[in-house]
Design an enzyme around this catalytic site. Structure first.
Site, PDB file in Angstrom:
ATOM      1  N   GLU A 190       0.832  -1.208   0.000  1.00 44.74           N
ATOM      2  CA  GLU A 190       0.000   0.000   0.000  1.00 44.74           C
ATOM      3  C   GLU A 190       0.872   1.264   0.000  1.00 44.74           C
ATOM      4  O   GLU A 190       0.460   2.308  -0.494  1.00 44.74           O
ATOM      5  CB  GLU A 190      -0.919  -0.012   1.227  1.00 44.74           C
ATOM      6  CG  GLU A 190      -2.293   0.550   0.948  1.00 44.74           C
ATOM      7  CD  GLU A 190      -3.297   0.254   2.057  1.00 44.74           C
ATOM      8  OE1 GLU A 190      -4.281  -0.436   1.786  1.00 44.74           O
ATOM      9  OE2 GLU A 190      -3.104   0.719   3.201  1.00 44.74           O
ATOM     10  N   HIS A 248       7.279 -27.109  -0.750  1.00 46.56           N
ATOM     11  CA  HIS A 248       6.601 -28.254  -1.371  1.00 46.56           C
ATOM     12  C   HIS A 248       5.425 -27.807  -2.225  1.00 46.56           C
ATOM     13  O   HIS A 248       4.597 -28.618  -2.620  1.00 46.56           O
ATOM     14  CB  HIS A 248       6.159 -29.229  -0.284  1.00 46.56           C
ATOM     15  CG  HIS A 248       7.323 -29.790   0.474  1.00 46.56           C
ATOM     16  ND1 HIS A 248       7.847 -31.039   0.239  1.00 46.56           N
ATOM     17  CD2 HIS A 248       8.116 -29.222   1.431  1.00 46.56           C
ATOM     18  CE1 HIS A 248       8.891 -31.237   1.027  1.00 46.56           C
ATOM     19  NE2 HIS A 248       9.078 -30.148   1.759  1.00 46.56           N
ATOM     20  N   LYS A 298     -14.296   0.607  -3.919  1.00 49.14           N
ATOM     21  CA  LYS A 298     -15.376   1.088  -3.032  1.00 49.14           C
ATOM     22  C   LYS A 298     -16.428   1.839  -3.841  1.00 49.14           C
ATOM     23  O   LYS A 298     -17.621   1.644  -3.646  1.00 49.14           O
ATOM     24  CB  LYS A 298     -14.814   2.016  -1.957  1.00 49.14           C
ATOM     25  CG  LYS A 298     -13.913   1.333  -0.952  1.00 49.14           C
ATOM     26  CD  LYS A 298     -13.506   2.314   0.125  1.00 49.14           C
ATOM     27  CE  LYS A 298     -12.374   1.788   0.972  1.00 49.14           C
ATOM     28  NZ  LYS A 298     -11.794   2.773   1.859  1.00 49.14           N
TER      29      LYS A 298
END
Ligand code: PA5
Length: 444
Positions: free
Chosen positions: A284, A305, A419
């Site tokens: 961010e 793995h 948003k």
């Protein structure tokens, strides 16, 4: 006492790293003098000192909640919960859920999962629970939905007056819906200062109250952060300055070595959420203007793995930063076995951590051979003190790194895009034009 250490190994030479010392120092001065972009969000720099006056209130509030609750739900998203979860998970037993060490710390408002919230409400039915609601803006949708649901449930279970004693809000001093609600309802509150952004707030009440509720020593956490502050500042020479060196090494990886992804790796599962917090901090802070390393993380040896193949032989866009924990809290030796069917008697009598350390060294060497340079951050042990050092180290280095890159490390304009669309799609008043535009786009 030993401190956390930054090691640049084989990733670049001392001469190469030192060639960035002037640039790193300039970025440090910009940060400390408050002359760069986002300079109204630098309150975190002095938090280890500034927070001292609030510690006893935070501890007292935590003690009350611990006394009254078997479950404490921390409501918040992004910077309003990741730091607390990172520290609590690092310090807790790996099986804390199954142990009788109440109160349990739970999280909500970090997603909009209907099943998650339903299951949480089912778990909390008729249980002694409390709520810490954390939102700097006080208007973020995810925590607001969770708070509506859990506040309603708590009031139903205990009555409104008793519920009031079980709810603490951490938000802006004056503005936002959460501040208004807390004032109207008479909840205990703590303030997130204007000059501290969410992802830099773990050493404020945002992180400290939940950590204290989990029973950990926030004084030691702050002491560790204060110590790291003294080790990272521009008063310390580049050659001895771990944060300036880490920022410079990242810069070299990105600008000179053409790396696009920094993989934060650990060999201790308790650090999983430290990586989640770190990803937000760097992602961010730096990911803007079409630039920056993509911060990713792996837990080793588990992910050797799964992702190990890609890291060893896939596209060469990665470098690795390994958090290496020197000492363990417990000792466990591998038993000998007469039949030796698994062929492991050659490590019988060795500590499990010795095997883990050889896996760590072996992995780092293999990755270098595969074209994945690695940096290393050594921490003496996982404790409040060293987590405090680590947090401040990463925060300070992030500010320096962001300024070296030429971005504003303290804003996050890109977070708004989803948003706006979500509000338009949900028909929020004021979003009519956007709703129409989206509908047109979707009907094409
Ligand atoms: O770092 C940030 O600023 C963000 O991650 C915020 O913490 C997050 O979006 C939550 O915001 P708020 O605390 O305003 O609800």
């Amino acid at each position: 006492m030993q401190d956390i250490r930054f090691v640049y190994n084989n990733a670049l030479t001392t001469e190469q790293l030192s060639s960035y010392s002037t640039q790193a120092f300039a970025a440090q001065r910009t940060l400390e003098d408050g002359t760069g972009k986002g300079n109204d969000f630098l309150g975190w720099l002095t938090l280890p000192e500034d927070i001292q006056t609030q510690l006893s209130d935070i501890k007292d509030t935590a003690a009350l909640l611990r006394q009254k609750c078997d479950y404490i739900v921390c409501i918040g998203i992004g910077g309003s919960y990741l730091g607390a979860k990172a520290v609590i998970d690092a310090l807790s037993s790996s099986f804390t859920w199954l142990e009788d060490n109440k109160p349990h710390i739970l999280y909500a408002g970090q997603n909009i999962g209907e099943d998650y919230l339903f299951e949480l409400q089912t778990l909390l039915k008729d249980k002694r629970f409390g709520i810490i609601c954390i939102s700097k803006s006080g208007t973020t949708t995810e925590p607001a939905i969770a708070f509506r649901l859990l506040k309603t449930q708590l009031e139903k279970q205990t009555g409104k007056d008793a519920a009031r004693e079980l709810i603490v809000c951490i938000t802006d001093a004056k503005k936002g819906a959460l501040r208004t609600l807390a004032t109207e309802e008479g909840y205990k509150t703590f303030v997130i200062e204007d000059n501290i952004g969410g992802r830099f707030s773990v050493l404020s009440p945002v992180g400290l109250l939940p950590i204290a509720c989990a029973g950990f020593d926030i004084q030691r956490l702050i002491e560790g952060a204060a110590r790291e502050n003294s080790l990272c500042s521009s008063a310390v020479d580049f050659a001895q300055n771990p944060a300036a060196q880490y920022a410079a090494a990242r810069y070299d990886m990105y600008q000179q070595q053409g790396k696009k992804v920094e993989l934060l790796a650990n060999f201790n599962p308790k650090l999983h959420n430290i990586s989640e917090w770190w990803k937000q901090l760097y992602g961010e802070s730096e990911g803007k203007d079409g630039k920056a390393l993509f911060p990713a993380s792996v837990d080793f040896t588990t992910d050797l793995h799964s992702m190990g193949q890609y890291i060893q032989e896939g596209e060469r866009l990665l470098f690795e930063t390994v958090i290496s924990v020197l000492g363990q809290q417990h000792e466990l030796s591998i038993p000998a076995n007469k039949a030796n069917l698994d062929g492991l008697n050659f490590i019988a009598g060795k500590r499990v951590d010795e095997v883990n350390k050889m896996a760590e060294l072996g992995t780092m060497l293999a990755h270098v051979d595969g074209g994945v340079p690695n940096l290393k951050i050594e921490i003496p042990e996982i404790s409040e003190y060293y987590l405090g050092e680590l947090i401040y180290f990463f925060e300070y280095a992030c500010g320096v790194s962001g300024y070296m890159l030429g971005v504003n490390p303290f804003n996050q304009p890109g977070v708004e895009a989803y948003k706006k669309n979500m509000f338009a799609l949900l028909g929020k008043p004021g979003y009519e034009q956007q709703t129409a535009e989206i509908q047109k786009r979707l009907s094409r």
